[in-house]
Design a protein around this motif. Structure first.
Motif, mmCIF file in Angstrom:
data_model
loop_
_atom_site.group_PDB
_atom_site.id
_atom_site.type_symbol
_atom_site.label_atom_id
_atom_site.label_comp_id
_atom_site.label_asym_id
_atom_site.label_seq_id
_atom_site.Cartn_x
_atom_site.Cartn_y
_atom_site.Cartn_z
ATOM 1 N N GLN A 320 -12.824 -10.462 7.122
ATOM 2 C CA GLN A 320 -11.380 -10.640 7.234
ATOM 3 C C GLN A 320 -11.020 -12.097 7.541
ATOM 4 O O GLN A 320 -10.028 -12.620 7.036
ATOM 5 C CB GLN A 320 -10.828 -9.715 8.323
ATOM 6 C CG GLN A 320 -10.813 -8.242 7.943
ATOM 7 C CD GLN A 320 -10.313 -7.371 9.071
ATOM 8 O OE1 GLN A 320 -10.504 -7.677 10.259
ATOM 9 N NE2 GLN A 320 -9.673 -6.260 8.714
ATOM 10 N N LYS A 321 -11.822 -12.754 8.364
ATOM 11 C CA LYS A 321 -11.570 -14.156 8.665
ATOM 12 C C LYS A 321 -11.713 -15.019 7.414
ATOM 13 O O LYS A 321 -10.890 -15.906 7.152
ATOM 14 C CB LYS A 321 -12.532 -14.646 9.748
ATOM 15 C CG LYS A 321 -12.290 -14.022 11.116
ATOM 16 C CD LYS A 321 -13.304 -14.527 12.138
ATOM 17 C CE LYS A 321 -13.070 -13.897 13.506
ATOM 18 N NZ LYS A 321 -14.066 -14.354 14.511
ATOM 19 N N PHE A 324 -8.835 -14.449 5.162
ATOM 20 C CA PHE A 324 -7.643 -15.131 5.662
ATOM 21 C C PHE A 324 -7.664 -16.614 5.290
ATOM 22 O O PHE A 324 -6.640 -17.196 4.923
ATOM 23 C CB PHE A 324 -7.563 -14.964 7.183
ATOM 24 C CG PHE A 324 -6.492 -15.797 7.821
ATOM 25 C CD1 PHE A 324 -5.151 -15.412 7.764
ATOM 26 C CD2 PHE A 324 -6.812 -16.970 8.487
ATOM 27 C CE1 PHE A 324 -4.167 -16.186 8.356
ATOM 28 C CE2 PHE A 324 -5.840 -17.739 9.095
ATOM 29 C CZ PHE A 324 -4.511 -17.349 9.019
ATOM 30 N N CYS A 327 -6.804 -17.386 1.570
ATOM 31 C CA CYS A 327 -5.433 -17.098 1.114
ATOM 32 C C CYS A 327 -4.574 -18.353 1.088
ATOM 33 O O CYS A 327 -3.558 -18.392 0.390
ATOM 34 C CB CYS A 327 -4.782 -16.043 2.010
ATOM 35 S SG CYS A 327 -4.226 -16.672 3.616
ATOM 36 N N CYS A 356 -0.217 -17.388 4.614
ATOM 37 C CA CYS A 356 -1.016 -16.919 5.739
ATOM 38 C C CYS A 356 -0.280 -15.837 6.520
ATOM 39 O O CYS A 356 -0.905 -14.926 7.082
ATOM 40 C CB CYS A 356 -1.380 -18.089 6.649
ATOM 41 S SG CYS A 356 0.024 -19.085 7.189
ATOM 42 N N LYS A 359 -0.779 -12.672 4.519
ATOM 43 C CA LYS A 359 -2.150 -12.167 4.675
ATOM 44 C C LYS A 359 -2.322 -11.522 6.047
ATOM 45 O O LYS A 359 -3.020 -10.499 6.182
ATOM 46 C CB LYS A 359 -3.142 -13.315 4.494
ATOM 47 C CG LYS A 359 -4.591 -12.941 4.712
ATOM 48 C CD LYS A 359 -5.027 -11.805 3.792
ATOM 49 C CE LYS A 359 -5.013 -12.210 2.330
ATOM 50 N NZ LYS A 359 -5.582 -11.153 1.471
ATOM 51 N N ALA A 360 -1.693 -12.078 7.081
ATOM 52 C CA ALA A 360 -1.776 -11.467 8.415
ATOM 53 C C ALA A 360 -1.173 -10.070 8.410
ATOM 54 O O ALA A 360 -1.701 -9.153 9.061
ATOM 55 C CB ALA A 360 -1.073 -12.358 9.434
ATOM 56 N N LEU A 363 -3.559 -7.705 6.967
ATOM 57 C CA LEU A 363 -4.650 -7.396 7.899
ATOM 58 C C LEU A 363 -4.169 -6.593 9.101
ATOM 59 O O LEU A 363 -4.892 -6.460 10.092
ATOM 60 C CB LEU A 363 -5.304 -8.695 8.383
ATOM 61 C CG LEU A 363 -5.963 -9.564 7.306
ATOM 62 C CD1 LEU A 363 -6.475 -10.870 7.903
ATOM 63 C CD2 LEU A 363 -7.092 -8.816 6.622
#
Length: 420
Positions: A320-321, A324, A327, A356, A359-360, A363
């Motif tokens: 996931q990092k 992120f 993106c 970003c 994308k957050a 997630l």
């Protein structure tokens, strides 16, 4: 006539009492009435800075920022201390420079200052451009007005423009070397193929004086007139001998094509077509016509401030990092393999695209808690591209000179206003 708020004391400064607190009604009334009182968070130019200033509220806290406000006590008039504003000194730093563009960094200034420079560069920096055309013969497919318009948009080298006078200010009757530069073009297509007429075909016809006993200043101005030529870019393609996989003919054809790409096409003449005219270049600014503008692109952005909440990001998995980080199209973030953390690689690359943030959300995180993106209000990066008439550094310097002259005129007018 009501007095200006900035002219309530001699010298263009404003006088304030120890307290500037007002109710909303009193605040509006005092402002419309032309007095020097403002509300708690407003100034003559907008909102006040976060710390207390002579324009803002002073809630008994006299610990003012020494860099921004300098409290001077000249004389006690009605037991009120006079306060005078002392702004931070703006700073400029050149980040990059080439033949056609320059990137400068402005700090310790506000948005109005940066935008003033931008507008002055576009509309108030003088250059030379074609302003009068006398077309004697034109058998091309383009009308005279069309050719005159295209001719006016050809940039001319104007490095010595400050030594020329505006035509309206010159004492001559029909133009002289102190207010104009004369060109001519005479070309006929005697071939069977079309002939491309470019800015390279224009000829400067500044003539030598008939009397050699002319003043030194006149001879210097004559040399400046001869130095005015249409702008063109030199070919950056080098036809190196040997290697490269091309023979001499291919190298020559490619070089000719690259040179033709640098030309400004004025008109294309068919067989037996002819074009003949004389043109005068005069001094002007972009406010008069866009052809006098020395720049093609002027823009600035405020410095972004990007912060990451590591407590939230630490709860993400390694995939996931990395997802992120990828993106961001500007590559603001990077993944540190050793610490397994997401770090900010270059915040200045941020374009405020909010990818970003999206994308957050994907997630299942709160983007407002995970990322904080703000701007530094007194930091600007300005990009300037010129047309070629002036060097980029000369455009910046001239814009500061124009701004300084305008502020001096404003200061002189404020001094003439009657104080309270």
């Amino acid at each position: 006539m009501s007095d200006s708020p900035m002219s309530s004391t001699p010298g263009g400064y404003s006088s304030y009492g120890q307290s500037t607190r007002h109710s909303d009604d009193d605040e509006a009334t005092s402002y419309m009435g032309g007095s020097s009182s403002y509300g708690a968070n407003t100034t003559p130019y907008g909102y006040a800075t976060p710390h207390a200033t002579p324009y803002g509220r002073n809630d008994g806290n006299n610990d003012l920022d020494e860099d921004d406000v300098d409290m001077l006590q000249d004389q006690n008039i009605n037991n009120d201390n006079k306060k005078f504003i002392k702004f931070k000194q703006p700073e400029i730093q050149i980040k990059s420079l080439d033949n056609q563009s320059i990137d400068v960094q402005l700090t310790n200034c506000d948005l109005s200052f940066a935008n003033s420079l931008r507008r002055i560069m576009i509309a108030e920096v003088p250059t030379l451009a074609f302003d009068f055309v006398d077309i004697e013969e034109n058998s091309s497919v383009l009308d005279d007005e069309f050719i005159a318009h295209r001719l006016g948009l050809i940039p001319l080298i104007s490095g010595d423009v400050n030594h020329f006078k505006y035509s309206r200010d010159c004492e001559c009757e029909d133009g002289c070397i102190f207010c104009m530069v004369e060109f001519q073009l005479e070309i006929i297509n005697n071939g069977t193929e079309k002939l491309v007429v470019t800015q390279r075909d224009l000829q400067n016809i500044t003539t030598e004086p008939m009397d050699d006993n002319q003043p030194h200043e006149y001879m210097k101005q004559l040399m400046r007139c001869k130095g005015v030529e249409p702008c063109f870019e030199e070919s950056s393609l080098s036809t190196a001998s040997g290697g490269g996989g091309y023979d001499d003919d291919e190298n020559m054809d490619e070089s000719k094509q690259n040179v033709s790409d640098q030309n400004i096409i004025l008109v294309k003449l068919g067989p037996n077509q002819r074009l003949k005219f004389r043109a005068r270049a005069t001094k002007g600014i972009g406010k008069e016509h866009a052809k006098f503008s020395p720049v093609s692109v002027v823009g600035f952005v405020q410095k972004p401030i990007v912060k990451l909440n590591q407590d939230v990001i630490s709860g993400l998995s390694e995939d996931q990092k990395k997802d992120f980080i990828t993106c961001c199209p500007s590559k603001v973030y990077k993944y540190e393999e050793k610490t397994k953390e997401v770090e900010i690689e270059d915040a200045n690359k941020c374009t405020y695209c909010n990818e970003c943030f999206r994308k957050a959300e994907d997630l299942n995180q709160d983007p407002m808690e995970m990322i904080t993106i703000s701007i530094q209000p007194d930091h600007f990066t300005m990009h300037i591209e010129t047309t070629g008439s002036l060097k980029p550094e000369q455009v910046v310097k001239s814009s500061f000179d124009v701004l300084r002259r305008k502020l001096k005129i404003l200061k002189d007018h404020l001094k003439q206003l009657k104080p309270n």
